[in-house]
Design an enzyme around this catalytic site. Structure first.
Site, PDB file in Angstrom:
ATOM      1  N   ASP A   1      36.038  44.817  50.494  1.00 38.64           N
ATOM      2  CA  ASP A   1      37.120  43.975  49.956  1.00 38.64           C
ATOM      3  C   ASP A   1      38.143  44.804  49.183  1.00 38.64           C
ATOM      4  O   ASP A   1      39.348  44.739  49.444  1.00 38.64           O
ATOM      5  CB  ASP A   1      36.553  42.904  49.018  1.00 38.64           C
TER       6      ASP A   1
ATOM      7  N   ALA B   1      39.265  40.719  44.383  1.00 36.06           N
ATOM      8  CA  ALA B   1      39.765  42.080  44.628  1.00 36.06           C
ATOM      9  C   ALA B   1      41.286  42.113  44.535  1.00 36.06           C
ATOM     10  O   ALA B   1      41.868  43.079  44.031  1.00 36.06           O
ATOM     11  CB  ALA B   1      39.313  42.559  46.004  1.00 36.06           C
TER      12      ALA B   1
ATOM     13  N   GLY C   1      39.002  37.406  49.446  1.00 40.67           N
ATOM     14  CA  GLY C   1      39.208  38.555  48.567  1.00 40.67           C
ATOM     15  C   GLY C   1      40.022  38.262  47.326  1.00 40.67           C
ATOM     16  O   GLY C   1      40.728  39.153  46.829  1.00 40.67           O
ATOM     17  N   SER C   2      39.928  37.040  46.791  1.00 41.03           N
ATOM     18  CA  SER C   2      40.775  36.699  45.644  1.00 41.03           C
ATOM     19  C   SER C   2      40.495  37.612  44.437  1.00 41.03           C
ATOM     20  O   SER C   2      41.434  38.056  43.770  1.00 41.03           O
ATOM     21  CB  SER C   2      40.575  35.239  45.250  1.00 41.03           C
TER      22      SER C   2
HETATM   23  O1  PMV Z   1      34.175  38.579  49.572  1.00 42.89           O
HETATM   24  P1  PMV Z   1      33.764  37.976  50.867  1.00 42.89           P
HETATM   25  O2  PMV Z   1      33.346  36.560  50.756  1.00 42.89           O
HETATM   26  O3  PMV Z   1      34.774  38.215  51.932  1.00 42.89           O
HETATM   27  O4  PMV Z   1      32.437  38.722  51.378  1.00 42.89           O
HETATM   28  C1  PMV Z   1      32.361  40.083  51.501  1.00 42.89           C
HETATM   29  C2  PMV Z   1      31.626  40.486  52.705  1.00 42.89           C
HETATM   30  C3  PMV Z   1      30.139  40.699  52.609  1.00 42.89           C
HETATM   31  O5  PMV Z   1      29.834  41.566  53.696  1.00 42.89           O
HETATM   32  C4  PMV Z   1      29.398  39.390  52.787  1.00 42.89           C
HETATM   33  C5  PMV Z   1      29.712  41.339  51.298  1.00 42.89           C
HETATM   34  C6  PMV Z   1      30.139  42.790  51.126  1.00 42.89           C
HETATM   35  O6  PMV Z   1      30.018  43.293  50.005  1.00 42.89           O
HETATM   36  O7  PMV Z   1      30.575  43.440  52.092  1.00 42.89           O
END
Ligand code: PMV
Length: 310
Positions: free
Chosen positions: A148, A106, A103-104
């Site tokens: 996120d 976000a 979540g970097s």
């Molecule tokens: O940002 P990440 O790499 O933690 O991925 C988010 C999770 C997913 O379910 C893959 C995408 C989403 O929008 O929820």
């Protein structure tokens, strides 16, 4: 000068299926944070955003609509009723690995929004922070579920279903995670689009897998509410099998998963988009050190041991 922070995050269960309406559980990780600092700049200098970890220096008035940090800053300033270009120097720093499922993006945006509200002395709710950050998340994600920005803005474990208000969530007992980085940067937008392509080819199969992941999320919530770590570990393992079946695991992830299990972890899975990024291993006080050592020996670039609690 004003400073605000925001945590990293992990998805405990339910990633990818959450994009298709199934529930997921995510939690903040306070060991790694993003920080935003606002300081006055000389008159007429305008607002500059310096994100050294991203190698970015943005002049707010000139930045394009495809710059997530500029987009989120403009939205926050509009919400605050600021129409001019304020003379501020905003520095963003992050300890959160980029494009690794923690979540970097976000967290940087959340720290930025909080710092802007604090600078103007305005209180802001997690719901408003989350809404503003979501607008920038689509640059990283394509079709973000919103999980996120929600977990990072609330700073609490959450039960998340796309389009519904998030439920902040209290585990009965803290759980202990080893979070290990494969060292492979994997932009979320790529794995999310690969899953979408698979789903378009074979909707029936993918919907069945998403249903199974949703069932894992419900069972994981029960296990967390009952403080049943062995049950939660088994659900991590089940979730990993399902994620592998939609093609978002990779050799480096599988290597770390196997090493952590062999060293006594209760359950292990990738966390976030997959294709690289981080894995999470559910450990106990008695196994944390051995699992950490095994993960490093298996090639993990960094291992964070962190409790997850309310
Ligand atoms: O940002 P990440 O790499 O933690 O991925 C988010 C999770 C997913 O379910 C893959 C995408 C989403 O929008 O929820």
């Amino acid at each position: 000068m004003v400073t605000a922070t925001a945590p990293g995050k992990v998805i405990l269960v339910g990633e990818h299926a959450v994009v298709y309406g199934r529930p997921a559980i995510a939690a903040p990780v306070w060991q790694v944070v993003a920080t935003a600092t606002v300081a006055p700049a000389p008159p007429g200098a305008g607002c500059t955003i310096i994100a050294s970890d991203l190698g970015q220096v943005l002049q707010l008035a000139a930045a394009g609509e495809d710059e997530p940090l500029a987009v989120v800053a403009r939205l926050a300033l509009a919400r605050l009723g600021v129409s001019s270009d304020p003379d501020w120097r905003i520095e963003l720093r992050s300890e959160i690995p980029i494009a690794s499922g923690m979540g970097s993006g976000a967290a940087l945006s959340t720290a930025l929004v909080r710092a802007l509200f604090t600078q103007l002395g305005e209180p802001v709710t997690p719901a408003v922070v989350s809404e503003l950050v979501y607008a920038s998340e689509r640059f990283y994600h394509g079709t973000p579920s919103g999980i996120d920005n929600t977990v990072v803005a609330y700073g609490q474990p959450i039960w998340f279903v796309k389009g519904q208000p998030p439920e902040p969530f209290t585990p009965a007992a803290p759980i202990l995670l080893a979070i290990a980085d494969t060292g492979i940067r994997s932009p979320t937008v790529l794995t999310v689009s690969a899953v979408r392509a698979g789903w378009q080819r074979d909707r029936q199969r993918y919907e069945a897998i998403f249903d199974a992941i949703g069932a894992v999320a419900y069972a994981a919530r029960r296990a967390l509410e009952q403080g049943d770590a062995p049950a939660l570990g088994a659900l991590f393992n089940e979730n990993q099998v399902l994620l592998k079946s939609i093609g978002v695991s990779c050799d480096a992830i599988e290597r770390l998963v196997a090493a952590a299990r062999a060293a006594g972890a209760l359950g292990v899975k990738l966390s976030g988009a997959g294709g690289g990024g981080n894995i999470i291993a559910l450990v106990e006080d008695t196994t944390a050190a051995a699992v950490q050592a095994a993960l490093l020996a298996a090639g993990a670039h960094r291992v964070i041991i962190t409790p997850i609690s309310a």
